[in-house]
Design a protein around this motif. Structure first.
Motif, mmCIF file in Angstrom:
data_model
loop_
_atom_site.group_PDB
_atom_site.id
_atom_site.type_symbol
_atom_site.label_atom_id
_atom_site.label_comp_id
_atom_site.label_asym_id
_atom_site.label_seq_id
_atom_site.Cartn_x
_atom_site.Cartn_y
_atom_site.Cartn_z
ATOM 1 N N TYR A 14 0.860 -1.181 0.000
ATOM 2 C CA TYR A 14 0.000 0.000 0.000
ATOM 3 C C TYR A 14 0.892 1.224 0.000
ATOM 4 N N GLU A 15 0.639 2.117 -0.949
ATOM 5 C CA GLU A 15 1.468 3.305 -1.069
ATOM 6 C C GLU A 15 0.687 4.386 -1.802
ATOM 7 N N ASP A 16 0.809 5.602 -1.334
ATOM 8 C CA ASP A 16 0.250 6.757 -2.031
ATOM 9 C C ASP A 16 -1.254 6.595 -2.307
ATOM 10 N N ASP A 17 -1.986 6.111 -1.309
ATOM 11 C CA ASP A 17 -3.451 5.913 -1.362
ATOM 12 C C ASP A 17 -3.898 4.796 -2.300
ATOM 13 N N ALA A 18 -2.992 3.931 -2.700
ATOM 14 C CA ALA A 18 -3.341 2.826 -3.610
ATOM 15 C C ALA A 18 -2.867 1.486 -3.050
ATOM 16 N N LEU A 19 -3.703 0.478 -3.283
ATOM 17 C CA LEU A 19 -3.385 -0.894 -2.883
ATOM 18 C C LEU A 19 -2.903 -1.642 -4.122
ATOM 19 N N SER A 24 3.921 -9.015 -12.501
ATOM 20 C CA SER A 24 2.815 -8.173 -12.923
ATOM 21 C C SER A 24 2.300 -7.455 -11.686
ATOM 22 N N THR A 25 2.242 -6.140 -11.741
ATOM 23 C CA THR A 25 1.741 -5.357 -10.616
ATOM 24 C C THR A 25 0.427 -4.713 -11.010
ATOM 25 N N ILE A 26 -0.559 -4.902 -10.149
ATOM 26 C CA ILE A 26 -1.922 -4.448 -10.413
ATOM 27 C C ILE A 26 -2.325 -3.431 -9.348
ATOM 28 N N ILE A 27 -2.916 -2.318 -9.779
ATOM 29 C CA ILE A 27 -3.570 -1.439 -8.808
ATOM 30 C C ILE A 27 -4.940 -2.051 -8.572
ATOM 31 N N GLU A 28 -5.190 -2.486 -7.348
ATOM 32 C CA GLU A 28 -6.475 -3.102 -7.028
ATOM 33 C C GLU A 28 -7.475 -2.114 -6.446
ATOM 34 N N TYR A 62 -3.380 11.652 -9.875
ATOM 35 C CA TYR A 62 -2.643 10.463 -9.451
ATOM 36 C C TYR A 62 -1.805 9.975 -10.619
ATOM 37 N N THR A 63 -0.526 9.746 -10.364
ATOM 38 C CA THR A 63 0.364 9.207 -11.383
ATOM 39 C C THR A 63 0.569 7.726 -11.100
ATOM 40 N N VAL A 64 0.208 6.893 -12.050
ATOM 41 C CA VAL A 64 0.347 5.440 -11.923
ATOM 42 C C VAL A 64 1.842 5.105 -11.952
ATOM 43 N N PRO A 65 2.345 4.392 -10.953
ATOM 44 C CA PRO A 65 3.761 4.017 -10.969
ATOM 45 C C PRO A 65 4.114 3.225 -12.236
ATOM 46 N N GLU A 66 5.329 3.395 -12.695
ATOM 47 C CA GLU A 66 5.742 2.782 -13.961
ATOM 48 C C GLU A 66 5.821 1.265 -13.921
ATOM 49 N N ASN A 67 5.894 0.666 -12.742
ATOM 50 C CA ASN A 67 5.952 -0.793 -12.658
ATOM 51 C C ASN A 67 4.558 -1.435 -12.759
ATOM 52 N N VAL A 68 3.507 -0.645 -12.740
ATOM 53 C CA VAL A 68 2.143 -1.167 -12.824
ATOM 54 C C VAL A 68 1.850 -1.611 -14.251
ATOM 55 N N THR A 69 1.335 -2.833 -14.390
ATOM 56 C CA THR A 69 1.008 -3.380 -15.712
ATOM 57 C C THR A 69 -0.491 -3.492 -15.942
ATOM 58 N N VAL A 70 -1.274 -3.402 -14.846
ATOM 59 C CA VAL A 70 -2.732 -3.545 -14.946
ATOM 60 C C VAL A 70 -3.406 -2.608 -13.948
#
Length: 176
Positions: free
Chosen positions: A84-89, A105-109, A120-128
């Motif tokens: 959990y980081e920056d208001d995102a799980l 594979s990293t998913i913002i759930e 909000y900027t989606v981290p670059e390691n997020v794939t989904v």
């Protein structure tokens, strides 16, 4: 419906879909350490403000959709899937490829509907971006995507974006 607090014992390993949906007075949930699975919309319509995701949790996709009061998520340092980081799980899964190497594979759930962020900027390691991840996040004016990713169904349902840049989106599913 008058339930305000509940203790989930260690003997429970799963909370089924909608387990506490519309328990409108539920404010506090104490989760057992053996919990592995949160079903879809487990806390929808409750007043729960904090959730702890223990080391044993392996699946919480869609669990917090509709929990409009959630302000804080804490994840055990020993959980190998969730952060959990920056208001995102985030959920990270490891895949073994045919050549024996591994890919992640990293998913913002889930993104906190109570967040005060407007961008909000989606981290670059997020794939989904997972299903319902930003559901009803009306406070957001913009989500910035700087690397290629896949957008799951209903990921941005009930958001009020005026503009959305699809440049780095590789695939969008129905209802995104």
């Amino acid at each position: 419906r008058n339930l305000k607090e509940i203790d989930i014992p260690d003997s429970i390993i799963a909370l089924g879909e909608g387990a506490f949906s519309n328990c409108t007075n539920l404010e506090k949930v104490n989760l057992g350490d053996s919990l592995e699975l949160f079903g879809y919309k487990v806390f929808e319509g409750t007043k729960v403000k904090e959730i702890y995701i223990g080391a044993s949790v392996v699946d919480a996709m869609g669990a917090f959709t509709g929990c409009n009061t959630l302000e804080k998520i804490t994840v055990s340092e020993d959980n190998e899937y969730y952060t959990y980081e920056d208001d995102a799980l985030f959920y990270t899964q490891e895949y073994e490829l045919e050549d024996g190497t591994y890919e992640y594979s990293t998913i913002i759930e889930y993104f906190l509907i109570t967040s005060d962020k407007t961008t909000y900027t989606v981290p670059e390691n997020v794939t989904v971006i997972g299903a319902y991840a930003f559901y009803n996040c009306k406070q957001l004016d913009e989500v910035i995507i700087n690397s290629p990713l896949y957008i799951s169904p209903q990921a941005f349902s009930y958001c009020d974006f005026e503009d959305f840049d699809f440049t780095n989106v590789t695939d969008i599913t129905y209802g995104a």
